[in-house]
Design an enzyme around this catalytic site. Structure first.
Site, PDB file in Angstrom:
ATOM      1  N   ASN A   7       0.876  -1.174   0.000  1.00 48.06           N
ATOM      2  CA  ASN A   7       0.000   0.000   0.000  1.00 48.06           C
ATOM      3  C   ASN A   7       0.914   1.224   0.000  1.00 48.06           C
ATOM      4  OD1 ASN A   7      -1.807   2.034   0.443  1.00 48.06           O
ATOM      5  ND2 ASN A   7      -2.720   1.122   2.286  1.00 48.06           N
ATOM      6  N   ARG A  92      -2.531  -2.153  -3.474  1.00 51.44           N
ATOM      7  CA  ARG A  92      -3.742  -1.360  -3.273  1.00 51.44           C
ATOM      8  C   ARG A  92      -3.690  -0.155  -4.217  1.00 51.44           C
ATOM      9  NH1 ARG A  92      -5.048   3.249   0.903  1.00 51.44           N
ATOM     10  NH2 ARG A  92      -7.252   3.439   0.482  1.00 51.44           N
ATOM     11  N   HIS A 181     -13.292   2.636   0.111  1.00 49.84           N
ATOM     12  CA  HIS A 181     -13.319   1.585   1.148  1.00 49.84           C
ATOM     13  C   HIS A 181     -13.946   0.289   0.609  1.00 49.84           C
ATOM     14  CE1 HIS A 181     -13.547   4.968   4.416  1.00 49.84           C
ATOM     15  NE2 HIS A 181     -12.300   4.592   4.238  1.00 49.84           N
ATOM     16  N   ARG A 242     -12.784  15.343   7.655  1.00 49.51           N
ATOM     17  CA  ARG A 242     -13.515  15.702   6.425  1.00 49.51           C
ATOM     18  C   ARG A 242     -14.951  16.085   6.760  1.00 49.51           C
ATOM     19  NH1 ARG A 242     -11.842  10.339   3.836  1.00 49.51           N
ATOM     20  NH2 ARG A 242      -9.653  10.676   3.276  1.00 49.51           N
ATOM     21  N   GLU A 385      -8.248  -5.547   4.879  1.00 47.33           N
ATOM     22  CA  GLU A 385      -8.111  -5.228   3.455  1.00 47.33           C
ATOM     23  C   GLU A 385      -6.914  -5.945   2.839  1.00 47.33           C
ATOM     24  OE1 GLU A 385      -9.374  -0.737   3.020  1.00 47.33           O
ATOM     25  OE2 GLU A 385      -8.811  -1.159   5.078  1.00 47.33           O
TER      26      GLU A 385
END
Ligand code: AMP
Length: 398
Positions: A7, A92, A181, A242, A385
């Site tokens: 990643n 990823r 996601h 956010r 993940e």
């Protein structure tokens, strides 16, 4: 078969080496400050080897990958004897646009398509591409697979992914909801079906990924039919920093009043908003819980807003699917905060949800936290993940 999962961020690179026979993580680590100075923390998880945790020069991602391979194969810190034991690499990738509805074996054509997706994720995709190029340079012919955050959401129908703006912006520019996601939502929804002992094709599930970034996903008979993040990860729920959903008119108002450039405005909405912006305390839910319990009203408000938004969006997905069989909580907040799970679940009385407080207070395992007679089941499922990336990579290369 052993698979290296990568990643890559702009100045960081996380990795895990997974043995697919047992799905055991053999080693994991993190390169940081790539291009600045460099630091590698490498943790072997088998063989009783020590952790390596030191500064070392990492001018580019190529040196970072080379350092990772060096540690994975070294006598002192290694878990394999040579690079030839690494059968494949899974990367990823944040944005696959409409080009990628599933994971894909990387070749030159795929690399060109990834470049075309870069305008959609200008901060993330270039780093992912740099990581892939560095790996290809250092590891040669080892097969590599790209696994996309957006791919799982490509099954959304037009009525869910379209924005009500002139159609040519979709046709010409790809302006639509993509969602993120996806790897996490895919993992926890399929794990939930396993735990319920039913095929996912028979279930209506709502997955709540609540971490620093948060999104909710409606999974109808195994397929994503809606999700709360959009063209970018900025929207949907209020998050750590956010803003979540916001009237675009607010942007015009603030830019006019304070003379912000669009970059300054987006920096505020991405980095200074969410529960941090409302509370003025922190983006970390542990700090917010502590502040709220000491009587900080704005921390309380930020938490209340977060719970309300999760419940509101999840409720809209019950409507979208005409029902729900189970609700899943995952990621940093979802896996760790029993207070958050209890507060959100308290909105679901109309669904016949009843939470077992004892089960809800357990941590670190797949667990059903609803009572046996709860009409809709509620699960906590730690996301994984990296395992999805490794499984997809195995399936595609073998
Ligand atoms: P993630 O993005 O999935 O790694 O989640 C990171 C976030 O999880 C942190 O910023 C915290 O807000 C949250 N978190 C981790 N542990 C706890 C906890 N015990 N209680 C509440 N929130 C937590």
């Amino acid at each position: 078969m052993k698979i290296l999962v990568i990643n890559a961020g702009s100045s960081s690179l996380k990795y895990q080496l997974i043995d697919m026979e047992t799905e055991e993580v053999l080693a994991k680590g993190l390169c940081e400050r790539i291009g600045i100075d460099g630091h590698l923390k490498h943790s072997p998880l088998v063989g009783g080897k020590p952790i390596f945790n030191e500064d070392l020069p990492l001018p580019t991602h190529s040196e970072a990958i080379a350092a990772v391979i060096d540690k994975l194969t070294s006598a002192e810190y290694g878990v394999v004897s040579s690079m030839s034991e690494i059968d494949a690499v899974g990367h990823r990738v944040v944005h696959g646009g409409e080009k990628f509805a599933s994971s894909v074996k990387i070749d030159d054509a795929v690399m060109a398509a990834l470049e075309e997706c870069t305008p959609f994720a200008p901060l993330h995709n270039p780093a992912n591409i740099t990581g892939i190029n560095a790996c290809r340079a250092v590891m040669g012919d080892v097969p590599m697979v790209a696994v996309f955050d957006t791919a799982f959401h490509q099954t959304m129908p037009g009525k869910a992914y379209m924005y009500a703006v002139p159609y040519e912006y979709y046709q010409n520019d790809g302006i639509r909801r993509y969602g993120f996601h996806g790897t996490s939502h895919r993992y926890v929804s399929s794990r939930c079906a396993e735990l319920m002992g039913k095929p996912i094709e028979e279930l209506k599930l709502i997955s709540c990924h609540m971490g620093n970034g948060s999104s909710i996903c409606a999974i109808d008979h195994g397929k994503c039919v809606d999700t709360s993040m959009g063209f970018t990860p900025l929207v949907g729920l209020p998050m750590g920093t956010r803003c979540g959903d916001l009237d675009a008119g607010v942007i015009q108002f603030l830019m006019n009043k304070y003379g912000y450039s669009i970059d300054e405005m987006l920096n505020i909405l991405n980095k200074k908003s969410g529960v941090l912006g409302v509370s003025g305390v922190s983006s970390d839910f542990r700090d917010l819980d502590a502040a709220a319990s000491q009587g900080n009203d704005r921390a309380r408000l930020a938490l209340d807003m977060f719970h309300y938004w999760v419940a509101k969006v999840a409720g809209s997905y019950v409507a979208a699917m005409n029902g729900v069989d189970a609700i899943i909580y995952t990621a940093g907040v979802g896996e760790n905060s029993k207070e958050t799970r209890a507060a959100i679940s308290s909105y679901f009385g109309y669904l016949g949800v009843a939470i077992d407080p004892e089960a809800n207070s357990k941590r670190g395992e797949d667990i059903m936290i609803s009572t046996p007679d709860s009409k809709v089941k509620v699960f906590v499922i730690p996301t994984n993940e990296e395992l999805v990336i490794a499984r997809d990579t195995r399936d595609i290369v073998s």
